[in-house]
Motif scaffolding. Structure first.
Motif, PDB file in Angstrom:
ATOM      1  N   GLY A  82      27.419  80.036   1.380  1.00 51.12           N
ATOM      2  CA  GLY A  82      27.314  80.990   0.491  1.00 51.12           C
ATOM      3  C   GLY A  82      26.156  79.892  -0.581  1.00 51.12           C
ATOM      4  N   VAL A  83      26.908  79.067  -1.317  1.00 50.89           N
ATOM      5  CA  VAL A  83      25.591  78.581  -2.717  1.00 50.89           C
ATOM      6  C   VAL A  83      24.636  78.074  -1.395  1.00 50.89           C
ATOM      7  CG1 VAL A  83      25.432  76.530  -3.578  1.00 50.89           C
ATOM      8  CG2 VAL A  83      27.650  77.554  -3.570  1.00 50.89           C
ATOM      9  N   GLN A  84      24.315  77.539  -0.867  1.00 47.14           N
ATOM     10  CA  GLN A  84      23.176  76.861   0.107  1.00 47.14           C
ATOM     11  C   GLN A  84      22.153  78.272   0.437  1.00 47.14           C
ATOM     12  OE1 GLN A  84      21.853  74.174   0.602  1.00 47.14           O
ATOM     13  NE2 GLN A  84      20.040  74.686   1.876  1.00 47.14           N
ATOM     14  N   TYR A  85      22.753  78.970   0.902  1.00 47.05           N
ATOM     15  CA  TYR A  85      21.894  79.985   1.215  1.00 47.05           C
ATOM     16  C   TYR A  85      21.722  81.248   0.377  1.00 47.05           C
ATOM     17  CZ  TYR A  85      21.362  77.564   5.847  1.00 47.05           C
ATOM     18  OH  TYR A  85      21.220  76.608   6.869  1.00 47.05           O
ATOM     19  N   SER A  86      22.522  81.890  -0.105  1.00 39.94           N
ATOM     20  CA  SER A  86      22.285  83.416  -1.251  1.00 39.94           C
ATOM     21  C   SER A  86      22.600  82.835  -2.535  1.00 39.94           C
ATOM     22  CB  SER A  86      24.034  83.729  -0.967  1.00 39.94           C
ATOM     23  OG  SER A  86      24.670  84.868  -0.819  1.00 39.94           O
ATOM     24  N   LEU A  87      22.770  82.198  -2.711  1.00 43.88           N
ATOM     25  CA  LEU A  87      22.764  81.681  -4.038  1.00 43.88           C
ATOM     26  C   LEU A  87      21.346  80.500  -4.155  1.00 43.88           C
ATOM     27  CD1 LEU A  87      26.516  81.453  -5.227  1.00 43.88           C
ATOM     28  CD2 LEU A  87      24.947  82.997  -5.569  1.00 43.88           C
ATOM     29  N   TRP A  88      21.739  79.222  -3.973  1.00 39.18           N
ATOM     30  CA  TRP A  88      20.164  78.626  -4.227  1.00 39.18           C
ATOM     31  C   TRP A  88      19.004  79.614  -3.473  1.00 39.18           C
ATOM     32  CZ3 TRP A  88      16.601  75.943  -5.023  1.00 39.18           C
ATOM     33  CH2 TRP A  88      15.336  75.048  -4.248  1.00 39.18           C
ATOM     34  N   GLY A  89      19.124  79.715  -2.138  1.00 42.94           N
ATOM     35  CA  GLY A  89      18.548  80.137  -1.110  1.00 42.94           C
ATOM     36  C   GLY A  89      17.777  81.443  -1.510  1.00 42.94           C
ATOM     37  N   GLY A  90      18.802  82.196  -1.900  1.00 42.44           N
ATOM     38  CA  GLY A  90      18.549  83.351  -2.178  1.00 42.44           C
ATOM     39  C   GLY A  90      17.844  83.915  -3.242  1.00 42.44           C
ATOM     40  N   SER A  91      17.844  82.604  -4.613  1.00 45.60           N
ATOM     41  CA  SER A  91      17.585  83.031  -5.823  1.00 45.60           C
ATOM     42  C   SER A  91      15.701  82.535  -5.467  1.00 45.60           C
ATOM     43  CB  SER A  91      18.324  82.339  -6.781  1.00 45.60           C
ATOM     44  OG  SER A  91      17.538  80.710  -6.315  1.00 45.60           O
ATOM     45  N   VAL A  92      15.408  81.633  -4.412  1.00 47.23           N
ATOM     46  CA  VAL A  92      14.546  81.176  -4.480  1.00 47.23           C
ATOM     47  C   VAL A  92      13.158  82.463  -4.024  1.00 47.23           C
ATOM     48  CG1 VAL A  92      12.557  79.436  -3.196  1.00 47.23           C
ATOM     49  CG2 VAL A  92      14.669  78.551  -3.798  1.00 47.23           C
ATOM     50  N   LEU A  93      14.167  83.036  -2.783  1.00 42.13           N
ATOM     51  CA  LEU A  93      13.219  83.710  -2.147  1.00 42.13           C
ATOM     52  C   LEU A  93      12.874  85.268  -3.508  1.00 42.13           C
ATOM     53  CD1 LEU A  93      14.709  84.060   1.854  1.00 42.13           C
ATOM     54  CD2 LEU A  93      12.086  82.844   0.699  1.00 42.13           C
ATOM     55  N   ASN A  94      14.119  85.983  -3.747  1.00 40.08           N
ATOM     56  CA  ASN A  94      14.273  86.762  -4.201  1.00 40.08           C
ATOM     57  C   ASN A  94      13.756  86.756  -5.872  1.00 40.08           C
ATOM     58  OD1 ASN A  94      15.596  88.929  -1.946  1.00 40.08           O
ATOM     59  ND2 ASN A  94      17.091  87.619  -2.758  1.00 40.08           N
ATOM     60  N   LEU A  95      13.626  85.691  -6.129  1.00 39.01           N
ATOM     61  CA  LEU A  95      13.293  85.485  -7.937  1.00 39.01           C
ATOM     62  C   LEU A  95      11.574  84.753  -7.749  1.00 39.01           C
ATOM     63  CD1 LEU A  95      16.380  85.048  -9.971  1.00 39.01           C
ATOM     64  CD2 LEU A  95      15.802  87.206  -9.590  1.00 39.01           C
ATOM     65  N   GLY A  96      11.585  83.738  -6.723  1.00 39.57           N
ATOM     66  CA  GLY A  96      10.386  83.139  -6.481  1.00 39.57           C
ATOM     67  C   GLY A  96       8.711  84.418  -6.079  1.00 39.57           C
ATOM     68  N   THR A  97       7.431  83.921  -5.733  1.00 35.24           N
ATOM     69  CA  THR A  97       7.186  84.328  -4.912  1.00 35.24           C
ATOM     70  C   THR A  97       6.778  83.192  -4.090  1.00 35.24           C
ATOM     71  OG1 THR A  97       5.348  83.469  -6.774  1.00 35.24           O
ATOM     72  CG2 THR A  97       6.468  85.500  -6.959  1.00 35.24           C
ATOM     73  N   LYS A  98       5.578  84.054  -3.262  1.00 35.38           N
ATOM     74  CA  LYS A  98       5.154  83.421  -2.186  1.00 35.38           C
ATOM     75  C   LYS A  98       4.549  81.687  -1.954  1.00 35.38           C
ATOM     76  CE  LYS A  98       1.733  83.912   1.629  1.00 35.38           C
ATOM     77  NZ  LYS A  98       1.217  82.133   2.068  1.00 35.38           N
TER      78      LYS A  98
END
Ligand SMILES: Cc1cc2nc3c(=O)[nH]c(=O)nc-3n(C[C@H](O)[C@H](O)[C@H](O)COP(=O)(O)OP(=O)(O)OC[C@H]3O[C@@H](n4cnc5c(N)ncnc54)[C@H](O)[C@@H]3O)c2cc1C
Length: 419
Positions: A82-98
């Protein structure tokens, strides 16, 4: 009850059943457990060919089903996942841009870029708006400078930080230089991608001090650490800029008018972690209730004279302990399925009403379900008598690993005030 995700869950169970070297023994040191957990995660993704990252956004129900199955192998593994995909990964996908997605997606997906989610500080956990880490824009070099201004602002409890992480999404106050008498302007808490270890040598990068949060009550397969930043320079592009950006000449731009609105939008995007935790907590409850009910059917104590002893599940007191819990487990299963459906719909439509509903529902369910599971784990142990106390029967690790579910992703008492 596994519904349409049965196949992928079975694939995960088959992978671990056929990999005895990846099973967590009852006795294991913290150091070995952390390394085993990493091997389990790498094995799952690289040998087991389970690639969950794209489902974080495309098919959250599938992502949560994978996460539930992974957590049932070892809760530490579920949390590291969860830390890898949901938190770290999820923050990149959801708070970042293309640009962020293009640069980081593959590395996060294939685990070359193991990462952290660095929000909590030593002095501020629930009160995220009180965070003190600063990211000051330097218009001359086109960089942000990340600083920990005092000991209380050290990032604390950060999963993947102590040993394995290469990057961190760091939450910090964005500070811009101004030409007025104040000299700077605080734009509120934003998220930044900060490389913390060298990709080749794995050594901490200059200006980054990493310490270990040490042995915990549970989840010792997860390497929680503390991060301190001393004038760490990162490119302006590393600002996760979906809700607010800084131009080359240092001007702040955002489609949202106030700091509070931007903060709410940022935290709103992180609600997936809370949805996942409620879902995983029900998964753990299912395991505990299954063990306790099955054992209670087989275990026999006392009986009429000269007759076989009776199953302990025939005693009303045992039924009172376990049957309402079993019924609640079904209810929570369907309730969290509903939450996941609403969350998936929200990710597609961004409908404002739905955003509010998912926030309230996830806050309420996460706190109610995790508190219920925490209490039920003790009841299940007790319902299995002395044999429930043998480590091999899992109640000890389930109880200790799950206990913190009541605190992280939003402390239950604080969350209930938002319902
Ligand atoms: C094992 C573990 C892993 C973690 N992983 C991460 C991670 O990867 N990244 C990350 O950023 N963080 C992580 N955390 C931090 C976690 O998110 C925080 O611990 C959590 O948000 C609670 O904050 P706190 O510990 O400061 O508790 P506090 O906020 O200090 O709460 C302490 C007590 O005060 C009560 N309280 C606080 N505010 C109120 C209020 N307004 N009204 C009533 N009561 C209140 C709470 O109910 C609680 O009982 C992790 C923590 C642990 C233990």
């Amino acid at each position: 009850m596994r519904g349409k995700h049965r196949e992928i869950q079975e694939k995960i169970f088959d992978f671990f059943n056929s990999s005895p070297d990846l099973q967590t023994p009852t006795e294991i040191s913290m150091k070995e457990h952390r390394e085993l957990c990493l091997r389990q995660l790498l094995g799952l993704v690289r040998e087991g060919k389970i690639k969950p990252f794209r489902y974080v956004v495309e098919d959250p129900a599938k992502y949560f089903a994978i996460s539930e199955a992974v957590g049932s192998i070892d809760i530490s593994l579920g949390i590291k996942f969860g830390v890898q995909y949901s938190l770290w990964g999820g923050s990149v996908l959801n708070l970042g841009t293309k640009k962020h997605r293009d640069k980081y997606f593959d590395g996060i997906d294939n685990l070359d870029y193991l990462g952290c989610f660095a929000m909590t500080e030593l002095h501020h956990g629930s009160n995220v708006q009180g965070l003190q880490t600063v990211a000051t824009f330097d218009p001359i070099t086109d960089e942000f400078i990340i600083d920990t201004p005092n000991d209380g602002a050290i990032k604390w409890w950060i999963g993947n930080a102590a040993v394995h992480g290469k990057f961190a999404t760091v939450f910090a106050r964005l500070v811009l230089p101004t030409h007025d008498s104040k000299g700077v302007s605080d734009m509120g808490v934003h998220a930044f991608i900060v490389p913390i270890r060298d990709l080749k040598t794995h050594q901490p990068l200059p200006g980054i001090e990493i310490n270990d949060c040490g042995h915990k009550i549970g989840l010792n397969g997860v390497d929680n650490g503390a991060l301190r930043f001393r004038s760490v320079r990162i490119p302006r592009d590393n600002l996760l800029n979906r809700f607010g950006d800084v131009t080359r000449d240092g001007k702040y731009t955002s489609s949202l008018p106030t700091i509070n609105k931007r903060f709410a939008a940022t935290l709103g995007e992180l609600v997936g972690g809370r949805v996942g935790l409620a879902h995983s907590s029900v998964g753990i409850l299912k395991i505990a209730v299954t063990i306790a009910v099955r054992y209670s059917l087989l275990r026999q104590q006392f009986g009429p004279p000269k007759q076989p002893e009776v199953s302990i599940l025939d005693y009303q007191s045992q039924q009172h302990k376990l049957m309402p819990m079993l019924a609640s487990t079904y209810a929570f299963h369907f309730a969290t399925q509903y939450l996941v459906e609403k969350y998936s719909e929200m990710k597609k439509t961004h409908d404002e009403q739905l955003v509010g509903d998912v926030h309230a529902l996830s806050a309420g369910l996460k706190s109610y379900v995790t508190s219920f599971t925490a209490k039920s784990l003790s009841t299940c142990r007790e319902a299995c008598g002395g044999h429930g106390y043998a480590a091999v029967n899992r109640f000890g690790t389930l109880r200790n690993d799950h206990d913190i579910f009541q605190t992280f992703e939003g402390d239950n008492t604080v969350l209930l005030q938002q319902v």
